[in-house]
Design a protein around this motif. Structure first.
Motif, PDB file in Angstrom:
ATOM      1  N   LEU A 184     -36.594   6.183  -4.133  1.00 39.01           N
ATOM      2  CA  LEU A 184     -36.459   6.087  -5.584  1.00 39.01           C
ATOM      3  C   LEU A 184     -36.177   4.649  -5.979  1.00 39.01           C
ATOM      4  N   ALA A 185     -36.783   4.227  -7.081  1.00 40.42           N
ATOM      5  CA  ALA A 185     -36.542   2.877  -7.605  1.00 40.42           C
ATOM      6  C   ALA A 185     -36.000   2.998  -9.019  1.00 40.42           C
ATOM      7  N   ALA A 186     -34.855   2.362  -9.247  1.00 39.49           N
ATOM      8  CA  ALA A 186     -34.214   2.405 -10.570  1.00 39.49           C
ATOM      9  C   ALA A 186     -34.251   1.014 -11.183  1.00 39.49           C
ATOM     10  N   PRO A 187     -34.772   0.887 -12.419  1.00 36.23           N
ATOM     11  CA  PRO A 187     -34.760  -0.416 -13.090  1.00 36.23           C
ATOM     12  C   PRO A 187     -33.364  -0.718 -13.618  1.00 36.23           C
ATOM     13  N   ALA A 194     -44.319   2.177 -17.285  1.00 38.84           N
ATOM     14  CA  ALA A 194     -44.402   3.032 -16.104  1.00 38.84           C
ATOM     15  C   ALA A 194     -45.762   2.919 -15.431  1.00 38.84           C
ATOM     16  N   ASP A 195     -46.839   2.848 -16.218  1.00 40.33           N
ATOM     17  CA  ASP A 195     -48.185   2.765 -15.635  1.00 40.33           C
ATOM     18  C   ASP A 195     -48.339   1.512 -14.786  1.00 40.33           C
ATOM     19  N   ALA A 196     -47.834   0.379 -15.292  1.00 42.94           N
ATOM     20  CA  ALA A 196     -47.940  -0.872 -14.538  1.00 42.94           C
ATOM     21  C   ALA A 196     -47.139  -0.795 -13.244  1.00 42.94           C
ATOM     22  N   ALA A 197     -45.946  -0.195 -13.317  1.00 40.39           N
ATOM     23  CA  ALA A 197     -45.107  -0.082 -12.125  1.00 40.39           C
ATOM     24  C   ALA A 197     -45.744   0.845 -11.098  1.00 40.39           C
ATOM     25  N   ILE A 198     -46.291   1.978 -11.575  1.00 42.17           N
ATOM     26  CA  ILE A 198     -46.946   2.907 -10.650  1.00 42.17           C
ATOM     27  C   ILE A 198     -48.155   2.255 -10.005  1.00 42.17           C
ATOM     28  N   SER A 199     -48.960   1.548 -10.796  1.00 36.04           N
ATOM     29  CA  SER A 199     -50.154   0.883 -10.255  1.00 36.04           C
ATOM     30  C   SER A 199     -49.772  -0.150  -9.206  1.00 36.04           C
ATOM     31  N   ALA A 200     -48.706  -0.911  -9.484  1.00 31.78           N
ATOM     32  CA  ALA A 200     -48.269  -1.937  -8.529  1.00 31.78           C
ATOM     33  C   ALA A 200     -47.814  -1.302  -7.220  1.00 31.78           C
ATOM     34  N   LEU A 201     -47.043  -0.218  -7.325  1.00 28.32           N
ATOM     35  CA  LEU A 201     -46.562   0.446  -6.113  1.00 28.32           C
ATOM     36  C   LEU A 201     -47.702   1.113  -5.353  1.00 28.32           C
ATOM     37  N   LEU A 215     -47.558   9.832  -2.547  1.00 27.05           N
ATOM     38  CA  LEU A 215     -47.583  10.193  -3.955  1.00 27.05           C
ATOM     39  C   LEU A 215     -46.608   9.290  -4.696  1.00 27.05           C
ATOM     40  N   VAL A 216     -47.085   8.670  -5.774  1.00 24.59           N
ATOM     41  CA  VAL A 216     -46.247   7.801  -6.596  1.00 24.59           C
ATOM     42  C   VAL A 216     -46.211   8.391  -7.996  1.00 24.59           C
ATOM     43  N   ALA A 217     -45.012   8.567  -8.544  1.00 28.47           N
ATOM     44  CA  ALA A 217     -44.876   9.186  -9.859  1.00 28.47           C
ATOM     45  C   ALA A 217     -43.560   8.739 -10.484  1.00 28.47           C
ATOM     46  N   THR A 218     -43.251   9.285 -11.659  1.00 31.55           N
ATOM     47  CA  THR A 218     -41.977   9.012 -12.313  1.00 31.55           C
ATOM     48  C   THR A 218     -41.236  10.331 -12.518  1.00 31.55           C
ATOM     49  N   LEU A 222     -36.930   7.293 -13.223  1.00 30.57           N
ATOM     50  CA  LEU A 222     -36.998   6.628 -11.923  1.00 30.57           C
ATOM     51  C   LEU A 222     -38.435   6.648 -11.405  1.00 30.57           C
ATOM     52  N   LEU A 223     -38.765   5.664 -10.598  1.00 31.10           N
ATOM     53  CA  LEU A 223     -40.037   5.687  -9.880  1.00 31.10           C
ATOM     54  C   LEU A 223     -39.824   6.409  -8.556  1.00 31.10           C
ATOM     55  N   VAL A 224     -40.724   7.324  -8.248  1.00 32.10           N
ATOM     56  CA  VAL A 224     -40.603   8.140  -7.043  1.00 32.10           C
ATOM     57  C   VAL A 224     -41.778   7.847  -6.126  1.00 32.10           C
ATOM     58  N   VAL A 225     -41.482   7.585  -4.864  1.00 27.86           N
ATOM     59  CA  VAL A 225     -42.529   7.416  -3.855  1.00 27.86           C
ATOM     60  C   VAL A 225     -42.284   8.426  -2.748  1.00 27.86           C
ATOM     61  N   LEU A 226     -43.254   9.299  -2.549  1.00 26.94           N
ATOM     62  CA  LEU A 226     -43.234  10.246  -1.441  1.00 26.94           C
ATOM     63  C   LEU A 226     -44.184   9.711  -0.382  1.00 26.94           C
TER      64      LEU A 226
END
Length: 414
Positions: A184-187, A194-201, A215-218, A222-226
């Motif tokens: 999890l990533a917390a700003p 969110a779209d820019a952050a998801i695209s970058a990740l 899987l990358v989502a919010t 929070l940003l979630v990476v599985l």
């Protein structure tokens, strides 16, 4: 009669009909030029071009609406926008080469007028086609994002039907039988773009791990990476023990490049197998983020494995409150309060009970450290230098950090 024979005999009709063989030949050739794109996506485009060249007629709104629907259909079929546009442009080029009006006319003005009319239809049709394609793609993206959010919610909750989730996860490339971990990533403030952050990740994580089982989502700001993990990493994710903790550092490094959201804090749960392991890893990562906030740690990447002791302490909060109250509350009697003495204990335990190293860490003299340790012994009755007392004091100090004492009053037992 072949197309070549028709040209020689000059018997081709002035206004070709949609069913004419030469238009079918043009369509099939354009389909081959575009990489076997279905010619059905041309609809009535070719008769429109032929009619424009013959009579100078522009496409009507209803005809362009039909082209827009074809653009939508192409997007839904997963055909690239470039190939669809190539199909239309190639069809126009091939039709122009074989168009009777052009082939038979020797009048430059007539040819110029026909070209202008055809180009106008091409311009209108391709623009409308692209618009329909773009609208359909946006709808598909929104639908996929909605499905992604619903899937990630159900995966992280861990109480959904396994059979249903397996089918829903398959289009996203997830094998729920594998070992996964959640990060999890917390700003620093509200989640920025969110779209820019998801695209970058997605770009950096897919490049490192591939797009299978990722899987990358919010969720909840929070940003979630599985992400997949090695089976050997199950249950352990200490930063010093497992190289796969690189996921957290990778996420933090990429997110720190974004202009908004900094400083980011990333928490990585341990790796666990199966569907319920995903939910467990997520809860560990959430707890790690919460604990890091309570402990006021400056560490940008937190590992759930390294905070297990705090989870143990919090499972029996009444007991840890009782321990802090019994072992540490006498420190409030000291001049300056309990804070400096707690800092001294924390540094003393962190350096292996070495007074000189503790002094360096606290930026005070060794004499100050030894004085404070003696004062702690006097006030509490526990000697930090005595191994028999040290465990009690260290557990109490950890509990005080979890409870944010003495900055906040101790919770009142229920």
């Amino acid at each position: 009669m072949t197309e070549r024979a028709q040209r020689r005999g000059g018997r081709r009709p002035a206004k070709p009909q949609a069913g004419d063989a030469w238009l079918i030949d043009v369509a099939e050739g354009a389909g081959r030029d575009a990489g076997a794109v279905p010619v059905e996506l041309l609809g009535d485009y070719l008769p429109l071009l032929a009619d424009a060249a013959t009579h100078g007629r522009r496409a009507k709104r209803r005809e362009l609406d039909a082209v827009e629907l074809l653009g939508r259909r192409a997007a839904e079929q997963g055909i690239s926008a470039g190939k669809v546009v190539q199909l239309y442009l190639s069809a126009a080029r091939r039709l122009w080469q074989d168009l009777p009006t052009v082939v038979r006319s020797r009048d430059p003005e007539e040819v110029r007028a026909a070209a202008a009319a055809v180009l106008q239809v091409v311009d209108d049709a391709v623009a409308t086609l692209a618009e329909g394609y773009a609208v359909a793609r946006r709808d598909l993206v929104r639908r996929e994002e909605s499905l992604r959010r619903e899937l990630i919610d159900d995966l992280l909750r861990g109480d959904s039907d396994l059979g249903t989730l397996v089918g829903r996860a398959e289009p996203f490339g997830l094998d729920l039988a594998r070992v996964h971990q959640v990060a999890l990533a917390a700003p620093s403030r509200r989640l920025p773009d969110a779209d820019a952050a998801i695209s970058a990740l997605e770009a950096v994580v897919f490049d490192r791990l591939g797009d299978r089982d990722v899987l990358v989502a919010t969720k909840d700001g929070l940003l979630v990476v599985l992400a997949p993990a090695d089976a050997g990493a199950t249950g352990r994710m200490s930063s010093g023990m497992d190289a796969s903790n690189e996921l957290g550092r990778l996420m933090h490094r990429e997110l720190s490049r974004l202009h908004r959201g900094r400083p980011w804090r990333v928490a990585v749960g341990r790796a666990h197998p199966g569907l319920y392991g995903i939910a467990r890893s997520y809860e560990e990562a959430r707890e790690a983020l919460t604990m890091a906030g309570r402990l006021n740690t400056n560490t940008p990447v937190i590992n759930a494995h390294d905070l297990l002791i705090y989870r143990v302490l919090l499972r029996d909060q009444p007991a840890i409150v009782d321990l802090v109250q019994a072992a540490l509350t006498p420190l409030v009697q000291a001049r300056g309060g309990a804070g400096p003495l707690l800092d001294t204990l924390e540094a003393y335990f962190a350096t292996g009970a070495v007074a000189t190293e503790s002094a360096k860490r606290l930026h005070v003299s060794v004499r100050t450290v030894t004085y404070r340790l003696a004062r702690i012994k006097t006030l509490t009755g526990y000697d930090p230098a005595d191994p028999a007392h040290r465990f009690t004091l260290q557990a109490a100090v950890l509990g005080a950090k979890v409870l944010n004492w003495p900055q906040e009053p101790l919770p009142i037992p229920a």
